[in-house]
Motif scaffolding. Structure first.
Motif, mmCIF file in Angstrom:
data_model
loop_
_atom_site.group_PDB
_atom_site.id
_atom_site.type_symbol
_atom_site.label_atom_id
_atom_site.label_comp_id
_atom_site.label_asym_id
_atom_site.label_seq_id
_atom_site.Cartn_x
_atom_site.Cartn_y
_atom_site.Cartn_z
ATOM 1 N N ASN A 108 0.871 -1.173 0.000
ATOM 2 C CA ASN A 108 0.000 0.000 0.000
ATOM 3 C C ASN A 108 0.911 1.226 0.000
ATOM 4 N N LEU A 109 0.916 1.985 -1.075
ATOM 5 C CA LEU A 109 1.879 3.070 -1.227
ATOM 6 C C LEU A 109 1.723 4.167 -0.176
ATOM 7 N N ALA A 110 0.485 4.430 0.249
ATOM 8 C CA ALA A 110 0.270 5.441 1.288
ATOM 9 C C ALA A 110 0.832 4.969 2.628
ATOM 10 N N VAL A 111 0.681 3.686 2.902
ATOM 11 C CA VAL A 111 1.254 3.119 4.129
ATOM 12 C C VAL A 111 2.776 3.208 4.071
ATOM 13 N N ARG A 112 3.355 2.875 2.935
ATOM 14 C CA ARG A 112 4.808 2.932 2.798
ATOM 15 C C ARG A 112 5.310 4.358 3.032
ATOM 16 N N LYS A 113 4.629 5.343 2.456
ATOM 17 C CA LYS A 113 5.040 6.740 2.631
ATOM 18 C C LYS A 113 5.022 7.125 4.110
ATOM 19 N N ASP A 114 3.975 6.717 4.807
ATOM 20 C CA ASP A 114 3.830 7.003 6.238
ATOM 21 C C ASP A 114 4.967 6.359 7.038
ATOM 22 N N LEU A 115 5.178 5.064 6.818
ATOM 23 C CA LEU A 115 6.189 4.358 7.603
ATOM 24 C C LEU A 115 7.606 4.800 7.260
ATOM 25 N N ILE A 116 7.858 5.128 6.012
ATOM 26 C CA ILE A 116 9.190 5.607 5.637
ATOM 27 C C ILE A 116 9.510 6.905 6.385
ATOM 28 N N ALA A 117 8.530 7.796 6.496
ATOM 29 C CA ALA A 117 8.740 9.040 7.240
ATOM 30 C C ALA A 117 9.054 8.746 8.705
ATOM 31 N N ARG A 118 8.360 7.765 9.287
ATOM 32 C CA ARG A 118 8.621 7.396 10.687
ATOM 33 C C ARG A 118 10.017 6.786 10.826
ATOM 34 N N GLN A 119 10.378 5.952 9.856
ATOM 35 C CA GLN A 119 11.701 5.327 9.900
ATOM 36 C C GLN A 119 12.804 6.371 9.809
ATOM 37 N N GLN A 120 12.632 7.346 8.937
ATOM 38 C CA GLN A 120 13.647 8.382 8.781
ATOM 39 C C GLN A 120 13.772 9.232 10.040
ATOM 40 N N ALA A 121 12.667 9.430 10.742
ATOM 41 C CA ALA A 121 12.718 10.188 12.001
ATOM 42 C C ALA A 121 13.492 9.411 13.064
ATOM 43 N N ILE A 122 13.298 8.095 13.108
ATOM 44 C CA ILE A 122 14.028 7.264 14.067
ATOM 45 C C ILE A 122 15.516 7.286 13.754
ATOM 46 N N ILE A 123 15.853 7.187 12.486
ATOM 47 C CA ILE A 123 17.256 7.218 12.066
ATOM 48 C C ILE A 123 17.898 8.544 12.461
ATOM 49 N N ALA A 124 17.195 9.639 12.228
ATOM 50 C CA ALA A 124 17.737 10.966 12.502
ATOM 51 C C ALA A 124 17.997 11.184 13.987
ATOM 52 N N ALA A 125 17.235 10.489 14.830
ATOM 53 C CA ALA A 125 17.357 10.682 16.278
ATOM 54 C C ALA A 125 18.341 9.723 16.936
ATOM 55 N N ALA A 126 18.818 8.733 16.205
ATOM 56 C CA ALA A 126 19.659 7.687 16.788
ATOM 57 C C ALA A 126 21.093 8.156 16.988
ATOM 58 N N GLU A 127 21.587 8.021 18.201
ATOM 59 C CA GLU A 127 22.974 8.358 18.524
ATOM 60 C C GLU A 127 23.644 7.164 19.198
ATOM 61 N N PRO A 128 24.871 6.842 18.845
ATOM 62 C CA PRO A 128 25.745 7.502 17.874
ATOM 63 C C PRO A 128 25.498 7.058 16.438
ATOM 64 N N GLY A 129 24.488 6.230 16.242
ATOM 65 C CA GLY A 129 24.154 5.756 14.914
ATOM 66 C C GLY A 129 23.215 4.577 15.000
ATOM 67 N N ILE A 130 22.935 3.969 13.853
ATOM 68 C CA ILE A 130 21.915 2.928 13.822
ATOM 69 C C ILE A 130 22.149 1.984 12.649
ATOM 70 N N VAL A 131 21.784 0.727 12.845
ATOM 71 C CA VAL A 131 21.756 -0.256 11.766
ATOM 72 C C VAL A 131 20.285 -0.444 11.403
ATOM 73 N N VAL A 132 19.958 -0.218 10.145
ATOM 74 C CA VAL A 132 18.567 -0.284 9.688
ATOM 75 C C VAL A 132 18.455 -1.360 8.626
ATOM 76 N N GLU A 133 17.493 -2.247 8.789
ATOM 77 C CA GLU A 133 17.334 -3.320 7.803
ATOM 78 C C GLU A 133 15.916 -3.383 7.277
#
Length: 226
Positions: A108-133
């Motif tokens: 569902n493309l709208a769901v993907r857009k929503d979750l991608i935004a949430r994922q990017q926010a988590i990545i941006a807040a992770a210190e000192p970094g993050i492994v994303v799969e």
């Protein structure tokens, strides 16, 4: 190890059963990074759709319901958990009925857009970094990550690994369907079958988990100049 002021993002894509989750957790633990399983997020919202009895062919209703859901994700690689609107679904999202339904929500493309935004926010807040799969991390979610990997494996090995993970709960035919069909379905909305430019391909077919972790950790100084 990244320096105190250097954030490290390691993006790992790959098909079902390639070893993404175990590898990513191992890399995160070894390097002292956070860990995000984006597939768990898709499973969690699929659990929500099933729990609410939503018609998954009604893309707008599914996307609208998910957009208002609260997802709480613990990014500790030693204890990754996920909850939906306060309900811990860490175990429930691994149920075979969620596995069978997840592609119908993940595509569902709208769901993907929503979750991608949430994922990017988590990545941006992770210190000192993050492994994303996941499936589109190296190309869409974190295309600028200094370390980007496509983890692959022979189809027979991937099915065998997933069967070992699920045990007697699911028969071999069902496991094969989950692995092969999900890859086919998800490949319509995410690129994880071929490496994008700059992405390193790691074939885990004949490697142990520790060997795969070694290979990916070995890319860090090469890619970050540390």
């Amino acid at each position: 190890m990244p320096g105190e002021t250097e954030r490290l993002v390691i993006a790992i894509d790959g098909p079902s059963g390639s070893g993404k989750s175990s590898t990513s957790r191992g890399v995160a633990e070894r390097l002292g990074l956070a860990y995000l399983d984006t597939g768990a997020m898709y499973r969690a919202v699929t659990w929500l759709a099933l729990d609410r009895g939503l018609d998954r062919t009604d893309a707008a209703t599914v996307a609208g319901t998910i957009a208002h859901a609260r997802l709480d994700i613990a990014t500790d690689p030693t204890a990754p958990t996920i909850s939906v609107d306060g309900t811990d679904v860490t175990t429930a999202i691994r149920d075979p009925r969620v596995s069978q339904a997840v592609s119908s929500v993940a595509t569902n493309l709208a769901v993907r857009k929503d979750l991608i935004a949430r994922q990017q926010a988590i990545i941006a807040a992770a210190e000192p970094g993050i492994v994303v799969e996941g499936r589109d991390i190296t190309t869409v979610v974190a295309p600028e990550a200094p370390v980007r990997v496509l983890l692959v494996a022979d189809p027979a090995a991937r099915v065998a690994r997933r069967q070992a993970e699920l045990g007697d709960r699911v028969d071999h035919e069902a496991v094969t369907d989950q692995v092969i069909r999900r890859d086919r379905d998800d490949s319509t909305v995410a690129q994880f079958t071929d490496a994008a430019p700059g992405v390193t391909v790691v074939d885990s077919t004949d490697l142990t988990l520790e060997q795969v972790i070694d290979v990916i950790c070995g890319l860090v100084p090469q890619r970050t100049g540390s």
